[in-house]
Enzyme design. Sequence first.
Site, PDB file in Angstrom:
ATOM      1  N   PHE A  11       0.815  -1.211   0.000  1.00 33.84           N
ATOM      2  CA  PHE A  11       0.000   0.000   0.000  1.00 33.84           C
ATOM      3  C   PHE A  11       0.857   1.272   0.000  1.00 33.84           C
ATOM      4  O   PHE A  11       0.629   2.197  -0.797  1.00 33.84           O
ATOM      5  CB  PHE A  11      -0.928  -0.048   1.215  1.00 33.84           C
ATOM      6  CG  PHE A  11      -1.739   1.185   1.455  1.00 33.84           C
ATOM      7  CD1 PHE A  11      -2.556   1.704   0.471  1.00 33.84           C
ATOM      8  CD2 PHE A  11      -1.703   1.825   2.685  1.00 33.84           C
ATOM      9  CE1 PHE A  11      -3.312   2.843   0.697  1.00 33.84           C
ATOM     10  CE2 PHE A  11      -2.456   2.950   2.926  1.00 33.84           C
ATOM     11  CZ  PHE A  11      -3.263   3.465   1.928  1.00 33.84           C
ATOM     12  N   ASN A  34       5.072  -1.830 -13.122  1.00 37.53           N
ATOM     13  CA  ASN A  34       5.377  -1.246 -14.425  1.00 37.53           C
ATOM     14  C   ASN A  34       6.602  -0.349 -14.280  1.00 37.53           C
ATOM     15  O   ASN A  34       6.544   0.867 -14.464  1.00 37.53           O
ATOM     16  CB  ASN A  34       4.182  -0.455 -14.944  1.00 37.53           C
ATOM     17  CG  ASN A  34       4.403   0.066 -16.351  1.00 37.53           C
ATOM     18  OD1 ASN A  34       5.203  -0.506 -17.117  1.00 37.53           O
ATOM     19  ND2 ASN A  34       3.716   1.145 -16.695  1.00 37.53           N
ATOM     20  N   ILE A  44      12.539 -11.361   2.717  1.00 36.84           N
ATOM     21  CA  ILE A  44      13.534 -10.531   3.396  1.00 36.84           C
ATOM     22  C   ILE A  44      13.718 -11.068   4.807  1.00 36.84           C
ATOM     23  O   ILE A  44      12.806 -11.011   5.635  1.00 36.84           O
ATOM     24  CB  ILE A  44      13.104  -9.061   3.423  1.00 36.84           C
ATOM     25  CG1 ILE A  44      13.045  -8.498   1.992  1.00 36.84           C
ATOM     26  CG2 ILE A  44      14.058  -8.231   4.286  1.00 36.84           C
ATOM     27  CD1 ILE A  44      12.566  -7.064   1.911  1.00 36.84           C
ATOM     28  N   ALA A  64       9.132  -2.675   3.482  1.00 38.77           N
ATOM     29  CA  ALA A  64       8.672  -4.062   3.611  1.00 38.77           C
ATOM     30  C   ALA A  64       8.793  -4.552   5.045  1.00 38.77           C
ATOM     31  O   ALA A  64       9.727  -4.208   5.768  1.00 38.77           O
ATOM     32  CB  ALA A  64       9.477  -4.975   2.682  1.00 38.77           C
ATOM     33  N   ALA A  67       3.393  -7.525   8.701  1.00 37.31           N
ATOM     34  CA  ALA A  67       2.384  -6.695   9.352  1.00 37.31           C
ATOM     35  C   ALA A  67       1.809  -7.379  10.583  1.00 37.31           C
ATOM     36  O   ALA A  67       1.908  -8.599  10.742  1.00 37.31           O
ATOM     37  CB  ALA A  67       1.269  -6.373   8.365  1.00 37.31           C
ATOM     38  N   SER A 105       6.897   1.904  13.308  1.00 40.56           N
ATOM     39  CA  SER A 105       5.480   1.891  13.685  1.00 40.56           C
ATOM     40  C   SER A 105       5.255   2.789  14.888  1.00 40.56           C
ATOM     41  O   SER A 105       6.095   2.852  15.796  1.00 40.56           O
ATOM     42  CB  SER A 105       5.050   0.461  14.033  1.00 40.56           C
ATOM     43  OG  SER A 105       3.787   0.454  14.678  1.00 40.56           O
ATOM     44  N   TYR A 130       4.782  -7.343  17.239  1.00 38.70           N
ATOM     45  CA  TYR A 130       5.054  -6.546  16.036  1.00 38.70           C
ATOM     46  C   TYR A 130       5.811  -5.268  16.397  1.00 38.70           C
ATOM     47  O   TYR A 130       6.865  -4.968  15.814  1.00 38.70           O
ATOM     48  CB  TYR A 130       3.735  -6.208  15.337  1.00 38.70           C
ATOM     49  CG  TYR A 130       3.860  -5.158  14.268  1.00 38.70           C
ATOM     50  CD1 TYR A 130       4.426  -5.462  13.039  1.00 38.70           C
ATOM     51  CD2 TYR A 130       3.397  -3.854  14.483  1.00 38.70           C
ATOM     52  CE1 TYR A 130       4.538  -4.487  12.044  1.00 38.70           C
ATOM     53  CE2 TYR A 130       3.495  -2.888  13.504  1.00 38.70           C
ATOM     54  CZ  TYR A 130       4.072  -3.208  12.291  1.00 38.70           C
ATOM     55  OH  TYR A 130       4.187  -2.247  11.316  1.00 38.70           O
ATOM     56  N   LYS A 134       9.822  -4.028  15.577  1.00 46.75           N
ATOM     57  CA  LYS A 134      10.185  -2.768  14.934  1.00 46.75           C
ATOM     58  C   LYS A 134      11.145  -1.961  15.815  1.00 46.75           C
ATOM     59  O   LYS A 134      12.113  -1.363  15.337  1.00 46.75           O
ATOM     60  CB  LYS A 134       8.918  -1.949  14.647  1.00 46.75           C
ATOM     61  CG  LYS A 134       8.056  -2.488  13.525  1.00 46.75           C
ATOM     62  CD  LYS A 134       8.705  -2.256  12.168  1.00 46.75           C
ATOM     63  CE  LYS A 134       7.755  -2.541  11.022  1.00 46.75           C
ATOM     64  NZ  LYS A 134       8.333  -2.231   9.703  1.00 46.75           N
TER      65      LYS A 134
END
Length: 303
Positions: A11, A34, A44, A64, A67, A105, A130, A134
């Site tokens: 996103f 593209n 990763i 990346a 989540a 985060s 999470y 981080k």
Amino acid sequence: MKVLVTGVTGFIGREVIRHQGNFRCVTRCSDKLNVDDVFLVNKIDANTNWADAFDDVETVIHIAGLAHNKQTPQSDYQSVNTLGTLHLAREAVNAGVKRFVFVSSIGVNGTFTSDKPFTFNESERPHNYYARSKYSAEVGLKKLAVETGLEVVIVRPTLVYGPNAPGNFGLLTKLVKKLPVLPFGLANNKRDFIAVQNLADLLITCATHPNAAGHTFLASDMETVSIKQFTNAIADGLDKKTFQLPIPVSLMRLVGKLTGKSAMIEQLYGSLQVDSSNIKEVLDWTPPLTMKQAMATLRDSGK
């Protein structure tokens, strides 16, 4: 300057590479992009082969990561968000990369605020696996910066919203689209958010601005709103009419407790403010879009 960007099919990453720039895009599958300059990786972690990834690269924007998900084990967060990040940074240093912009985060600061906003220099209180993964990456990056001279910039975004956003914002948008009546009429909490367009612009600024190195930024639109105002803004962006029922917040919290949904209710009615003033002071940056302008892109995208 070539910028290596991870998470480009996500996103936030998709919005970053929409900017004009000389990007090398790290992805699992080039068919989804593209773009001309792609570096393929399977995943990763601490064993990722970054050979040849940094040719002509001066800066990394690392978006990346794994989540937040209740079913994800702690070891997976550690493997991807901490060890994977630090391995990438070390390989970048060895290849002569000068700057590393890390998307962390706001959960590193904690869950909810009371009467004062979170600040960039207060004690960290990561509240789940999470957020702790981080924060551990942040600590490791700062140590690497001292040891090697790598210019580290840490960005802790508040909840990111925009067209096709995943997670809580996506759920709120669906709720606003389907229901003409919402229960937030008496909500007076204070929340900070950031539009994906604003966050992408900030990350590009952090990659290029000479003063960004060594700073931690709490990213927001710099517009504090209640959940009532936020959902009204979503409705306006979607060109929908909605009515906010004046249901007491205490009643909603009681319903949450009785139904086992207290965490969800607190996500809606709790406060989470941040002090983003050092972004303006250090980078002379202000969000290019107001919340109203950003929400209008929901309608433009057909969401």
